[in-house]
Design a protein around this motif. Sequence first.
Motif, PDB file in Angstrom:
ATOM      1  N   GLU A  11      36.899  26.062  38.469  1.00 22.89           N
ATOM      2  CA  GLU A  11      37.097  27.273  37.676  1.00 22.89           C
ATOM      3  C   GLU A  11      35.746  27.891  37.273  1.00 22.89           C
ATOM      4  OE1 GLU A  11      40.774  24.741  37.176  1.00 22.89           O
ATOM      5  OE2 GLU A  11      38.612  24.440  37.349  1.00 22.89           O
ATOM      6  N   ASP A  52      41.144  31.673  31.479  1.00 21.06           N
ATOM      7  CA  ASP A  52      42.600  31.802  31.640  1.00 21.06           C
ATOM      8  C   ASP A  52      43.086  33.235  31.491  1.00 21.06           C
ATOM      9  OD1 ASP A  52      42.991  29.136  32.198  1.00 21.06           O
ATOM     10  OD2 ASP A  52      43.417  28.570  30.137  1.00 21.06           O
ATOM     11  N   ASP A  53      42.329  34.057  30.763  1.00 18.40           N
ATOM     12  CA  ASP A  53      42.722  35.454  30.579  1.00 18.40           C
ATOM     13  C   ASP A  53      42.337  36.334  31.765  1.00 18.40           C
ATOM     14  OD1 ASP A  53      43.698  34.799  28.092  1.00 18.40           O
ATOM     15  OD2 ASP A  53      41.899  35.463  27.015  1.00 18.40           O
ATOM     16  N   HIS A  54      41.453  35.815  32.632  1.00 21.53           N
ATOM     17  CA  HIS A  54      40.942  36.635  33.732  1.00 21.53           C
ATOM     18  C   HIS A  54      41.079  35.987  35.108  1.00 21.53           C
ATOM     19  CE1 HIS A  54      38.768  37.981  30.089  1.00 21.53           C
ATOM     20  NE2 HIS A  54      38.790  39.167  30.647  1.00 21.53           N
ATOM     21  N   LYS A  55      41.665  34.779  35.187  1.00 19.21           N
ATOM     22  CA  LYS A  55      41.663  34.045  36.448  1.00 19.21           C
ATOM     23  C   LYS A  55      42.358  34.785  37.585  1.00 19.21           C
ATOM     24  CE  LYS A  55      45.608  31.165  35.009  1.00 19.21           C
ATOM     25  NZ  LYS A  55      46.026  29.768  34.742  1.00 19.21           N
ATOM     26  N   HIS A  56      43.317  35.662  37.260  1.00 18.26           N
ATOM     27  CA  HIS A  56      44.008  36.418  38.298  1.00 18.26           C
ATOM     28  C   HIS A  56      43.101  37.459  38.955  1.00 18.26           C
ATOM     29  CE1 HIS A  56      44.321  38.775  34.622  1.00 18.26           C
ATOM     30  NE2 HIS A  56      44.549  39.856  35.352  1.00 18.26           N
ATOM     31  N   LEU A  57      41.958  37.751  38.314  1.00 20.82           N
ATOM     32  CA  LEU A  57      41.026  38.742  38.852  1.00 20.82           C
ATOM     33  C   LEU A  57      39.880  38.098  39.630  1.00 20.82           C
ATOM     34  CD1 LEU A  57      40.705  40.998  35.673  1.00 20.82           C
ATOM     35  CD2 LEU A  57      42.141  41.431  37.681  1.00 20.82           C
ATOM     36  N   LYS A 106      38.041  35.690  42.458  1.00 21.24           N
ATOM     37  CA  LYS A 106      38.251  35.265  43.843  1.00 21.24           C
ATOM     38  C   LYS A 106      38.018  33.766  43.966  1.00 21.24           C
ATOM     39  CE  LYS A 106      36.826  39.687  45.880  1.00 21.24           C
ATOM     40  NZ  LYS A 106      35.865  40.342  46.796  1.00 21.24           N
ATOM     41  N   ASP A 107      38.457  33.212  45.088  1.00 20.15           N
ATOM     42  CA  ASP A 107      38.230  31.801  45.357  1.00 20.15           C
ATOM     43  C   ASP A 107      36.753  31.551  45.633  1.00 20.15           C
ATOM     44  OD1 ASP A 107      40.863  31.060  45.002  1.00 20.15           O
ATOM     45  OD2 ASP A 107      41.393  31.513  47.083  1.00 20.15           O
TER      46      ASP A 107
END
Length: 275
Positions: A24, A244-249, A251-252
């Motif tokens: 992460e 956790d508030d931004h993980k969807h934004l 990249k891998d």
Amino acid sequence: MKRNLDLVVISDVHLGTYGCKAKELLRYLNSINPKTLVLNGDIIDIWQFKKSYFPKPHLKVIKKIISLATKDTAVYYITGNHDEMFRKFTDFELGKLKVCNKLCLNMDEKNTWIFHGDVFDASVQHSKWIAKLGGKGYDLLIIINNVVNWFLEKMGKEKYSFSKKIKNNVKKAVKYIGDFELTASELAIDNHYDYVICGHIHQPQMREVVNKKGSCTYLNSGDWIENLSALEYDNKEWKLFYYDDHKHLLKDDETEEIQDMDTSELFKIVTNFSS
């Protein structure tokens, strides 16, 4: 697209422990382009270091930090209690990477004092074996917590933090955190600092502290075991970043390769420093 930031502060990563969220952190580091990166202590956990456990994601974090320092980012490694062995390398510089025990910066005409914070911890200063025992207990608690959270996620339920529950309900823990924040702030005010930034207690925070002598802003970058948090400064403004508030934004893993340095060589460097 990477976010340009003036300053980023992270602390209490504890690379080399089972609780560390290296993947992460790597995703976060790959998403930013900071002018200055401050590593505010306990980045590599020398206390609990084992040659049998230092997986590739942990090495990739180190690799990423080195990559930043070889380009346009000034990197300061402030020593903490879990990586206190690095204190014998204080003032060591390699390119744009510097090891130090504290850091004083001027941020838009605001005096800023950054240090890890273990200097306030009597258990570390005077009873190190007790502190180390506590560290191992905390690491075991995190391992159990990770297993529980894996099952909770599979059932579609929210994650649960054992240590946060303990901290919030045990009066001594609440008092310790409050005393820590107040002590750091009062010292900062006495020494005419506008901002004081710590780590160590794994408690993200950003608040104003006022007393008879003046005021300052107390900030804590949290950790990358439970809170997965960082402090960001840009356009004369501080913000607390929560993964956790931004993980969807984010990249891998797209970590840049560093020429002539693979993970096996990095591992040798880490083991040499910790031995």
